[in-house]
Design a protein around this motif. Structure first.
Motif, PDB file in Angstrom:
ATOM      1  N   TRP A 191       0.830  -1.213   0.000  1.00  0.00           N
ATOM      2  CA  TRP A 191       0.000   0.000   0.000  1.00  0.00           C
ATOM      3  C   TRP A 191       0.864   1.264   0.000  1.00  0.00           C
ATOM      4  CZ3 TRP A 191      -4.233  -1.737  -1.608  1.00  0.00           C
ATOM      5  CH2 TRP A 191      -5.418  -1.004  -1.573  1.00  0.00           C
TER       6      TRP A 191
ATOM      7  N   ILE B 220      -2.686   6.965  -1.705  1.00  0.00           N
ATOM      8  CA  ILE B 220      -4.089   6.560  -1.664  1.00  0.00           C
ATOM      9  C   ILE B 220      -4.968   7.693  -1.168  1.00  0.00           C
ATOM     10  CG2 ILE B 220      -3.928   5.625   0.672  1.00  0.00           C
ATOM     11  CD1 ILE B 220      -6.020   4.216  -2.252  1.00  0.00           C
ATOM     12  N   GLY B 221      -4.408   8.592  -0.362  1.00  0.00           N
ATOM     13  CA  GLY B 221      -5.194   9.702   0.148  1.00  0.00           C
ATOM     14  C   GLY B 221      -5.667  10.660  -0.924  1.00  0.00           C
ATOM     15  N   GLU B 222      -5.021  10.652  -2.081  1.00  0.00           N
ATOM     16  CA  GLU B 222      -5.435  11.534  -3.167  1.00  0.00           C
ATOM     17  C   GLU B 222      -6.664  11.004  -3.906  1.00  0.00           C
ATOM     18  OE1 GLU B 222      -2.085  12.055  -5.683  1.00  0.00           O
ATOM     19  OE2 GLU B 222      -0.873  13.098  -4.162  1.00  0.00           O
ATOM     20  N   HIS B 223      -7.059   9.779  -3.633  1.00  0.00           N
ATOM     21  CA  HIS B 223      -8.218   9.172  -4.296  1.00  0.00           C
ATOM     22  C   HIS B 223      -9.366   9.146  -3.295  1.00  0.00           C
ATOM     23  CE1 HIS B 223      -5.739   7.721  -7.723  1.00  0.00           C
ATOM     24  NE2 HIS B 223      -4.804   7.704  -6.799  1.00  0.00           N
ATOM     25  N   TRP B 224     -10.126  10.221  -3.245  1.00  0.00           N
ATOM     26  CA  TRP B 224     -11.165  10.368  -2.227  1.00  0.00           C
ATOM     27  C   TRP B 224     -12.453   9.668  -2.666  1.00  0.00           C
ATOM     28  CZ3 TRP B 224     -15.694  12.883  -3.558  1.00  0.00           C
ATOM     29  CH2 TRP B 224     -15.675  13.578  -4.774  1.00  0.00           C
TER      30      TRP B 224
ATOM     31  N   ASP C 254       3.093   4.531  -1.489  1.00  0.00           N
ATOM     32  CA  ASP C 254       2.732   5.579  -2.449  1.00  0.00           C
ATOM     33  C   ASP C 254       3.211   5.272  -3.852  1.00  0.00           C
ATOM     34  OD1 ASP C 254       1.616   6.867  -0.329  1.00  0.00           O
ATOM     35  OD2 ASP C 254       3.184   8.387  -0.118  1.00  0.00           O
TER      36      ASP C 254
ATOM     37  N   ILE D 169      -9.141   0.959   3.283  1.00  0.00           N
ATOM     38  CA  ILE D 169      -8.547   1.545   2.077  1.00  0.00           C
ATOM     39  C   ILE D 169      -7.556   2.645   2.426  1.00  0.00           C
ATOM     40  CG2 ILE D 169      -9.068   2.938   0.029  1.00  0.00           C
ATOM     41  CD1 ILE D 169     -11.565   1.378  -0.381  1.00  0.00           C
ATOM     42  N   TYR D 170      -7.920   3.492   3.366  1.00  0.00           N
ATOM     43  CA  TYR D 170      -7.086   4.650   3.660  1.00  0.00           C
ATOM     44  C   TYR D 170      -6.157   4.436   4.846  1.00  0.00           C
ATOM     45  CZ  TYR D 170     -10.181   7.108   0.440  1.00  0.00           C
ATOM     46  OH  TYR D 170     -10.879   7.492  -0.674  1.00  0.00           O
ATOM     47  N   THR D 171      -6.482   3.528   5.753  1.00  0.00           N
ATOM     48  CA  THR D 171      -5.620   3.293   6.908  1.00  0.00           C
ATOM     49  C   THR D 171      -4.351   2.587   6.490  1.00  0.00           C
ATOM     50  OG1 THR D 171      -6.768   1.217   7.360  1.00  0.00           O
ATOM     51  CG2 THR D 171      -7.570   3.198   8.477  1.00  0.00           C
ATOM     52  N   GLN D 172      -3.275   2.862   7.192  1.00  0.00           N
ATOM     53  CA  GLN D 172      -1.982   2.248   6.873  1.00  0.00           C
ATOM     54  C   GLN D 172      -1.749   1.019   7.758  1.00  0.00           C
ATOM     55  OE1 GLN D 172      -0.004   3.095   4.307  1.00  0.00           O
ATOM     56  NE2 GLN D 172      -1.573   4.592   3.753  1.00  0.00           N
TER      57      GLN D 172
ATOM     58  N   LEU E 183     -14.322   5.288   0.552  1.00  0.00           N
ATOM     59  CA  LEU E 183     -14.638   4.685   1.851  1.00  0.00           C
ATOM     60  C   LEU E 183     -16.148   4.715   2.072  1.00  0.00           C
ATOM     61  CD1 LEU E 183     -13.044   3.451   4.244  1.00  0.00           C
ATOM     62  CD2 LEU E 183     -13.312   5.633   5.400  1.00  0.00           C
TER      63      LEU E 183
END
Length: 752
Positions: free
Chosen positions: A594, A735-739, A596, A749-752, A742
């Motif tokens: 996951w 992944i944070g750039e793909h809002w 960048d 999806i967003y958690t590391q 969730l």
């Protein structure tokens, strides 16, 4: 149920619904009058067709099927090589494909057909089998991974037209058939799993193919023993054999066909217009096509598997010693034939799924706290044992006369890496408490009579009975089957595929069984590896293992290993999920790293497809309950033919879903989201069926309402597919750039 009951048939004055698309469901009325009492109870003809109209309808069905096929190949092939690294279980199945190309014997918990197709894809693509398929590793230029992915994705692509044609054969209206096809085409879960070097696309294809063949056969029921009838019955059997040869959960769709067949034969049994001779012909046809043919296909996949993998490889230890001796590059066949004191050996448990007697420098956490003794399915030096005389006898002299091992000899077995002796005492075994613990104890100078084991010959796979072995006298490697009786306690050395906890590395528990059961194969052992420089090598021509024995042995080993895949309570598996998490997408599954700079894939379904299909299962039961209540009150909602068709399609969808879902609730093994993907197909069929029954085939709703419902649902499926397409095609960058992905807080999806 007739109009004489005084209850008006619902909607008699309303327009008839659109007819189903299948030719089988548009049988002219004059032909249906000639059918037996149970032969023509499919969805009845709503409106008549002229011959030209029938041809036009069939033409349109195939045009639509071709269109969906082209769209399916586009979705499955688009950007299929975008991720140039090993994704998720490509690390396993790509490696298995490499073993086929190098012809190295390996072991896996799944049957071989799917993995052979992976190897075939590699062969056709020009791959030489040299890549190691390490998880996350970038593919080299020598690996045609794109071509391999495309070949395997073709199976996933074929799901879509099969979904369309199955809906057609089930007698759904054209709108409902389109909804089913769109859901199969645009579910991002099915799409994502089909685009890699995995078995799932093949499993899904053969599952859907089996259902399609079953429905085609059902629609030939008025033409018993005709060529199409035989063709689709045989095709159903072949499909069952193929799906079961990819993964054992193919047995779930096999059970669906079995239930359908039992019901069909039971109805025919009650039809007095069918002669006894024809009844027997029906039974014989089902036994041949739905039992014998699938078994032959299943066995043939293993036969080809054995024919290809002729070289020694990493999976040898799962098979019998005789089988291993026949592999090229295996040293067993060159080992000395006769066993002697001073020989260094490995001991193979003869019970199906049995491993090698093993020890390692770790103590039992309870009991004696002495060194662990286990059975292990991989080869290493910790499987080796030296055969030595008793303590009170003169120590073994490598220069003295050779003393061959014979029935009744009392020996010590010393573990060279740790110098411990195989030992037992009256302490309960760690798992099987009614048996005695077996441990490693002492060293080259310390020991006692609890290290003594009496050798008892059972028989010999080449020479025959125990009497034949005793007549000759000496024990042979590979072929002579032995039992080891503890000299003091009288118990027998046993390994029965009971796995130890994590402290025992989940290896097989070894115990000493106080019950003397001469037929217990788990107390049988044979010498596998044998080293003794004082003895001449054996003769490879002496060894042979029959196919049926190898076939049975491998299948038991597969089932045993699969049952051992239980969740580890000491470790958190962030990829695993529970079956209750699946129908409403409580969890997704990350298929690779996951970071960048990694192209990320997230296995999650199209929410409209998954949530809608899951709701439809409960709605179908509610609708059925309402109809039963109304039927009890003497209301007439459908004709006999409509009711039979309503139940038929509902049973295919509901029982198919239940047979694929509920077994996972009682399985002990670890489960993942992809296990639900075959189950989802039946939920989608149910969604189409319920929607068709309540809306598209309704006599009360006007055409505009039906078109609106279709448009809203189709647009929702297409829209959510487009919104989530990145999880299947690959997400680049942080992944944070793909809002907006969730849709449930439980998704990682967003958690590391």
């Amino acid at each position: 149920m007739t109009e004489s009951r005084g209850v008006r048939h619902r909607g008699h004055k309303a327009p008839s619904p659109a007819p189903p698309l299948t030719g089988a469901e548009t049988t002219p009325r004059d032909e249906k009058k000639e059918l037996g009492p149970h032969e023509g109870q499919s969805k009845p003809q709503q409106t008549g067709f002229a011959p030209a109209d029938l041809l036009k309808t069939e033409y349109l069905v195939h045009v639509v099927g071709l269109t969906y096929t082209l769209l399916s190949f586009w979705t499955r092939f688009y950007k299929i090589g975008h991720a140039n690294s090993v994704v998720w279980d490509e690390a396993h199945f790509g490696k298995f494909g490499s073993h086929y190309l190098k012809r190295e014997f390996y072991f896996d918990v799944h049957p071989p057909l799917g993995k052979m197709l992976v190897g075939l894809a590699g062969l056709l693509a020009g791959y030489d089998g040299s890549f190691e398929f390490k998880s996350g590793e970038d593919y080299t230029d020598e690996v045609p991974y794109v071509a391999m992915r495309m070949m395997l994705a073709s199976f996933g692509a074929a799901m879509v037209p099969l979904g369309w044609y199955t809906a057609v054969e089930l007698g759904m209206s054209q709108w409902a058939a389109h909804i089913v096809a769109l859901m199969v085409l645009l579910d991002v879960g099915w799409l994502c799993i089909s685009r890699f070097i995995l078995l799932d696309s093949m499993l899904l294809f053969f599952t859907v193919l089996t259902v399609f063949c079953m429905t085609k056969f059902h629609n030939q029921r008025t033409r018993s023993f005709s060529f199409p009838w035989w063709f689709w019955l045989t095709s159903t059997g072949i499909s069952i054999g193929c799906v079961s040869s990819v993964k054992m959960i193919g047995l779930f769709v096999t059970a669906l066909v079995g239930l359908f067949t039992i019901e069909d034969l039971w109805e025919k049994f009650g039809d007095v217009s069918i002669s006894v001779q024809d009844q027997l012909k029906h039974w014989t046809a089902r036994v041949i096509c739905l039992i014998f043919i699938p078994i032959l296909v299943f066995m043939a996949s293993f036969k080809v598997h054995f024919m290809i993998l002729t070289n020694s490889g990493p999976g040898d230890a799962q098979m019998s010693s005789l089988f291993q001796a026949g592999l090229d590059g295996n040293e067993f066949a060159d080992s000395p034939l006769e066993i002697a004191f001073g020989s260094r050996v490995t001991l193979k448990n003869v019970g199906y799924g049995g491993g090698l007697l093993h020890s390692h420098a770790h103590p039992y956490p309870d009991g004696s706290a002495q060194q662990q003794i286990t059975c292990y399915h991989h080869k290493d030096h910790n499987n080796e044992w030296d055969i030595l005389p008793r303590w009170e006898e003169p120590p073994y002299d490598p220069e003295g006369p050779i003393r061959f091992l014979q029935d009744g000899d009392v020996i010590r077995l010393q573990h060279p890496p740790t110098t411990r002796f195989l030992h037992s005492h009256r302490i309960p075994a760690p798992i099987t408490k009614l048996h005695h613990e077996v441990s490693g104890y002492g060293n080259t100078t310390i020991g006692d009579v609890h290290d003594y084991w009496a050798v008892e010959v059972v028989d010999d796979l080449q020479r025959g009975s125990r009497a034949a072995v005793l007549k000759e006298g000496n024990i042979h490697a590979l072929t002579t089957r032995l039992r080891f009786r503890h000299q003091v306690i009288g118990c027998y050395l046993r390994a029965a595929n009971v796995n130890l906890p994590q402290w025992g590395w989940k290896q097989v528990e070894v115990t000493c069984d106080p019950e003397n059961n001469p037929k217990d194969r788990h107390t049988y052992w044979n010498v596998e590896m044998h080293r003794n420089e004082r003895l001449p090598p054996g003769d490879i021509e002496f060894y042979h293992s029959p196919f049926l024995v190898d076939f049975w042995h491998l299948n038991v080993a597969m089932m045993t290993s699969n049952n051992a895949l239980v969740p580890d309570p000491d470790k958190e598996d962030i990829l695993a999920s529970k079956p209750t998490d699946w129908p409403f997408l409580h969890l997704g599954l990350r298929m690779n790293g996951w970071g960048d700079n990694t192209t990320k894939f997230y296995l999650v379904g199209n929410p409209i497809v998954w949530w809608g299909s899951s709701i439809s299962l409960g709605l179908a039961l509610a609708v059925l309950g309402v109809y039963l209540l109304r039927w009890q009150r003497k209301y007439v909602d459908m004709t006999d033919g409509e009711w039979t068709h309503f139940l038929y399609v509902g049973k295919v969808a509901l029982f198919g879903w239940a047979l694929h879902y509920f077994p996972f609730l009682i399985m002990g093994r670890v489960t993942y989201l992809h296990h639900y993907l075959p189950t989802l197909y039946f939920a989608v069929l149910m969604f189409g069926h319920v929607l068709d029954h309540l809306v598209f085939s309704s006599r009360r709703l006007p055409l505009a309402v039906k078109a609106t419902v279709f448009g809203v649902i189709a647009s929702a499926v297409v829209g959510t597919f487009w919104w989530f397409k990145g999880v299947a095609f690959g997400i680049d960058g942080p992944i944070g750039e793909h809002w907006g992905l969730l849709w449930r807080k439980s998704w990682n999806i967003y958690t590391q």
